[in-house]
Scaffold this active site. Structure first.
Site, PDB file in Angstrom:
ATOM      1  N   HIS A   1      34.588  39.935  43.622  1.00 43.87           N
ATOM      2  CA  HIS A   1      35.346  38.880  44.297  1.00 43.87           C
ATOM      3  C   HIS A   1      34.791  37.493  44.018  1.00 43.87           C
ATOM      4  O   HIS A   1      35.098  36.549  44.761  1.00 43.87           O
ATOM      5  CB  HIS A   1      35.453  39.130  45.806  1.00 43.87           C
ATOM      6  CG  HIS A   1      36.303  40.317  46.131  1.00 43.87           C
ATOM      7  ND1 HIS A   1      37.620  40.443  45.720  1.00 43.87           N
ATOM      8  CD2 HIS A   1      36.015  41.457  46.822  1.00 43.87           C
ATOM      9  CE1 HIS A   1      38.108  41.587  46.151  1.00 43.87           C
ATOM     10  NE2 HIS A   1      37.153  42.238  46.817  1.00 43.87           N
TER      11      HIS A   1
ATOM     12  N   ASP B   1      34.549  39.136  38.084  1.00 42.22           N
ATOM     13  CA  ASP B   1      35.717  40.017  38.008  1.00 42.22           C
ATOM     14  C   ASP B   1      36.426  39.883  36.664  1.00 42.22           C
ATOM     15  O   ASP B   1      36.957  40.871  36.127  1.00 42.22           O
ATOM     16  CB  ASP B   1      36.687  39.698  39.142  1.00 42.22           C
ATOM     17  CG  ASP B   1      36.166  40.162  40.497  1.00 42.22           C
ATOM     18  OD1 ASP B   1      35.067  40.743  40.538  1.00 42.22           O
ATOM     19  OD2 ASP B   1      36.847  39.940  41.513  1.00 42.22           O
TER      20      ASP B   1
ATOM     21  N   GLU C   1      40.254  33.258  42.604  1.00 47.81           N
ATOM     22  CA  GLU C   1      40.040  33.412  44.041  1.00 47.81           C
ATOM     23  C   GLU C   1      40.898  32.359  44.734  1.00 47.81           C
ATOM     24  O   GLU C   1      41.086  31.243  44.216  1.00 47.81           O
ATOM     25  CB  GLU C   1      38.569  33.238  44.404  1.00 47.81           C
ATOM     26  CG  GLU C   1      37.633  34.192  43.668  1.00 47.81           C
ATOM     27  CD  GLU C   1      37.944  35.656  43.910  1.00 47.81           C
ATOM     28  OE1 GLU C   1      38.523  35.982  44.971  1.00 47.81           O
ATOM     29  OE2 GLU C   1      37.637  36.477  43.033  1.00 47.81           O
TER      30      GLU C   1
ATOM     31  N   ASP D   1      40.578  35.770  36.244  1.00 42.25           N
ATOM     32  CA  ASP D   1      40.551  36.168  37.647  1.00 42.25           C
ATOM     33  C   ASP D   1      40.502  34.901  38.486  1.00 42.25           C
ATOM     34  O   ASP D   1      39.836  33.920  38.111  1.00 42.25           O
ATOM     35  CB  ASP D   1      39.345  37.049  37.971  1.00 42.25           C
ATOM     36  CG  ASP D   1      39.425  37.592  39.392  1.00 42.25           C
ATOM     37  OD1 ASP D   1      40.138  38.592  39.593  1.00 42.25           O
ATOM     38  OD2 ASP D   1      38.814  37.000  40.293  1.00 42.25           O
TER      39      ASP D   1
END
Length: 741
Positions: A718, A723, A582, A580
């Site tokens: 998030h 995640d 960001e 994951d």
């Protein structure tokens, strides 16, 4: 997002490109590459350089219209030149003058009058009526239809292309009111011909020059049209067929019918290129006629072409009519094709079809070959990369395995015959004309055979190939693919092939390049000193005729060839890395990573974890911070991606890349590697798509809602590692379901 999708599209208008490059520079101040500024009149400079190259290199291929165009354009004032080139750079031929606004062009309204006075813009007549309809915004198009067409014939909700078809079919161009603000580009055909001489193909606009200046594509200089065409008649005939093929692919049924109605007036092909394109055009139009159930027209078109495909279609159509005369004709024709085939492909079809229809053989050679294929069970996460999965499997067995297909054969051919194929006055970015025309072997037979004989002493011929490779490595070339393993595959092929086998295949390539240049099997394996070729097929795949022909040729030459059918299963020991990320926004390449979290899963258990913040080298927008809680202060001292790239690559190993909505995370990771001139390639699996398929019926398949439904911990949504752990739990559910099924 796939690699390269962050690049500027060729379909975008020129006035958008400079704004886009400014956004790129602002967003990527630390990027390893940057798009350079373009001078104010870059497009006009490109156009003038293009015209100068054409005049200098192709003067003998220019007629009165082209020479008059060069003279007239040179006489235009610069603002009018800029306006015309801006117009030529856009898609289509009809334009709304009110949408032409460029800061560098003064008094642009006056320039339209200058262009009209010198025939560089035309009024819109019947020939361009459809283009005018296409240039109208959809609301205005529906108003035009409402005024001229019965309202029962269309609906405003229909797609624009369908509305254009209605207008073109039911409105008389002579009765249409076309506002003065619309103009058509003048000298269209003349400019298209000049672009054809330059590029060797049909180009609809000048975008290739701009994309070259932006550093987004490589563009060679003039393609030496003078060397492809001996006379202006050859060049014009080649242009006619290239233009007709382009129009057929881009056009409508009306365009196809127009081409067919004029077939008696087509020019006689005068060179190899025009003959090839004429045959292809006849095939395309024949296929189009078949799809419309007009078999008489299809037969008439196929009969004009002597290609293997057209000959096959004629036999199949006449056989399907189930008439006695046709059956007798097919028998005679097939026997003639078997006795004197135009190519190996034609011989293969004729022998196979004759055996099935007249000797009562029930299955084709293709079907027989597929049925004899062995099966290989591989992890279904590789479903979109079957050749790569098979290669990985064979290497794990201890075999020397290579991706082969056409590359090693073309490389060996190009290097072995380099000095015969490439003389100082021949362009190397195209397949040499002597090869495409089928004259290579006859012209150089003695020297070709001498070089083929050297293949009997592999160590000597490899030294020759190494010298050629070292001398010419990296040069633009249509035959040789330069790569880090180019010589490895050639060495394996030459060193382990049966005696005389390589020479047999290369001789066939020299004699019939067009018929033997492709279709080679996917993989090349070295097993206990013996070479084996493998063609990989998955469920639903068929064997193309050229692949079957090539396998027959390889087998006849002495090679072992097999077809392997891949069956998908679940490998419980297959490692996955669930990722994951960001980011600072939603576009890979434009926005940057701020955090990576990854969980390595083996056998349903967590084997390792990876997490790091990253300095994106740009500010994080406030709305992104509100979602992720990652602030500019948190990433100020974090490493750059380049500093952790090798560490993350090691963590990935040979695992499958998994993520929730995988294309987003994979797109950002691969874009970051691209920025530091590295490739990132892994098979991937999407937990979102897999959950939809295997666990239907949920109200939402977002990570948050699925975690709620399956009671998976998601306390720091998030944040990347949280995640990734949640998506890893979903992956376990997915693999459990896959194995149970």
């Amino acid at each position: 997002m796939h690699d390269g999708e962050n690049r500027v599209s060729t379909a975008r208008a020129n006035d958008y490109i400079r704004a886009e490059q400014r956004r790129f520079r602002r967003a990527q101040s630390g990027r390893a590459w940057a798009i350079k500024d373009l001078p104010q009149f870059y497009y006009l400079n490109n156009f003038n350089r293009f015209l100068a190259d054409i005049h200098a290199n192709c003067f003998d291929l220019l007629g009165q219209p082209e020479l008059a165009f060069l003279t007239a354009f040179d006489a235009l004032p610069q603002p009018a030149q800029c306006t015309y080139v801006r117009m030529a750079n856009r898609r289509g031929y009809v334009f709304d003058k009110t949408k032409f606004r460029y800061d560098e062009i003064d008094q642009i309204d006056a320039q339209w009058q200058v262009l009209r006075d010198h025939d560089f813009v035309d009024p819109i007549g019947a020939a361009l009526f459809r283009d005018w309809l296409s240039a109208l915004p959809k609301p205005e198009l529906t108003l035009v239809l409402a005024e001229s067409v019965c309202e029962t014939l269309f609906r405003k909700s229909w797609k624009k292309d369908r509305l254009i078809d209605i207008g073109h079919a039911h409105i008389d161009p002579d009765d249409a009111h076309i506002p003065d603000r619309f103009v058509a580009q003048g000298h269209r055909d003349t400019l298209q011909y000049l672009l054809f001489l330059y590029f060797g193909k049909i180009e609809d606009n000048l975008q290739a020059f701009t994309l070259r200046d932006l550093g987004l594509v490589k563009l060679s200089e003039i393609k030496a049209a003078k060397l492809r065409f001996q006379t202006i008649e050859e060049a014009r005939t080649a242009y006619f067929y290239a233009r007709a093929l382009h129009d057929f692919k881009q056009g409508t049924d009306h365009d196809a019918l127009s081409l067919i109605s004029e077939v008696e007036d087509w020019p006689e092909p005068l060179c190899e290129q025009s003959a090839r394109h004429a045959g292809k055009l006849l095939q395309k139009l024949g296929g189009w006629s078949e799809r419309r159930d007009d078999t008489d027209a299809a037969l008439a078109l196929y009969d004009r072409s002597d290609s293997a495909h057209s000959n096959e279609r004629v036999v199949r159509i006449r056989w399907s009519r189930d008439m006695a005369d046709d059956r007798d004709w097919c028998r005679t024709r097939l026997e003639a094709m078997i006795e004197s085939p135009a190519s190996d492909t034609e011989a293969q079809f004729a022998e196979d079809f004759y055996a099935r229809k007249f000797h009562k053989k029930r299955t084709s050679a293709t079907t027989d070959l597929l049925r004899s294929a062995t099966e290989l069970f591989l992890d279904e996460a590789y479903r979109n990369q079957p050749e790569r999965a098979a290669l990985r499997h064979y290497k794990a067995q201890g075999l020397d395995a290579y991706r082969s297909e056409n590359v090693p054969w073309r490389n060996l051919f190009g290097l072995l015959f380099w000095s015969l194929l490439h003389t100082s006055d021949m362009p190397r970015r195209r397949v040499p004309e002597i090869l495409r025309a089928g004259q290579f072997y006859a012209t150089h037979k003695d020297e070709i055979e001498r070089r083929l004989a050297r293949l009997d002493t592999p160590h000597r011929v490899l030294l020759d190939l190494l010298k050629t490779l070292s001398l010419h490595y990296g040069e633009d070339n249509a035959l040789v693919h330069w790569g880090s393993r180019s010589l490895d595959r050639i060495q394996a092929l030459v060193s382990h092939a049966p005696h005389g086998a390589v020479a047999t295949i290369l001789r066939q390539m020299a004699q019939d390049w067009r018929g033997t240049k492709d279709g080679f099997p996917d993989l090349m394996l070295i097993d206990d000193g013996r070479i084996r070729f493998v063609e990989i097929k998955t469920s639903g795949d068929s064997i193309r005729r050229n692949q079957l022909t090539r396998m027959r040729q390889l087998t006849a030459a002495g090679f072992e060839c097999r077809i392997v059918k891949v069956r998908w299963a679940v490998d419980p020991d297959q490692p996955y890395v669930v990722v994951d990320v960001e980011t600072t926004g939603g576009r890979p390449g434009l926005h940057r990573l701020t955090e990576i979290g990854a969980v390595k899963m083996i056998g349903g258990e967590v084997a390792d974890e990876f997490q790091t913040l990253l300095n994106p080298q740009r500010s994080i927008p406030p709305h992104i911070t509100r979602i992720t809680n990652i602030t500019n202060e948190m990433v100020a001292g974090a490493p750059l991606f380049v500093e952790i790239a090798e560490q993350f690559r090691t963590f990935m190993g040979d695992a499958i890349f998994a993520a929730h909505n995988v294309n987003f995370d994979y797109g950002f990771i691969s874009a970051e590697y691209e920025m530091i001139d590295q490739r990132f390639r892994h098979p991937k699996i999407c937990t979102c798509a897999s959950m939809r398929r295997l666990y239907p019926g949920h109200r939402s398949y977002s990570l948050k809602n699925l975690c709620g439904d399956f009671e998976i911990d998601l306390k720091s949504h998030h944040r990347a590692l949280c995640d990734a752990r949640a998506a890893a739990a979903l992956l376990c559910l997915i693999n459990d379901k896959r194995m149970s099924d």
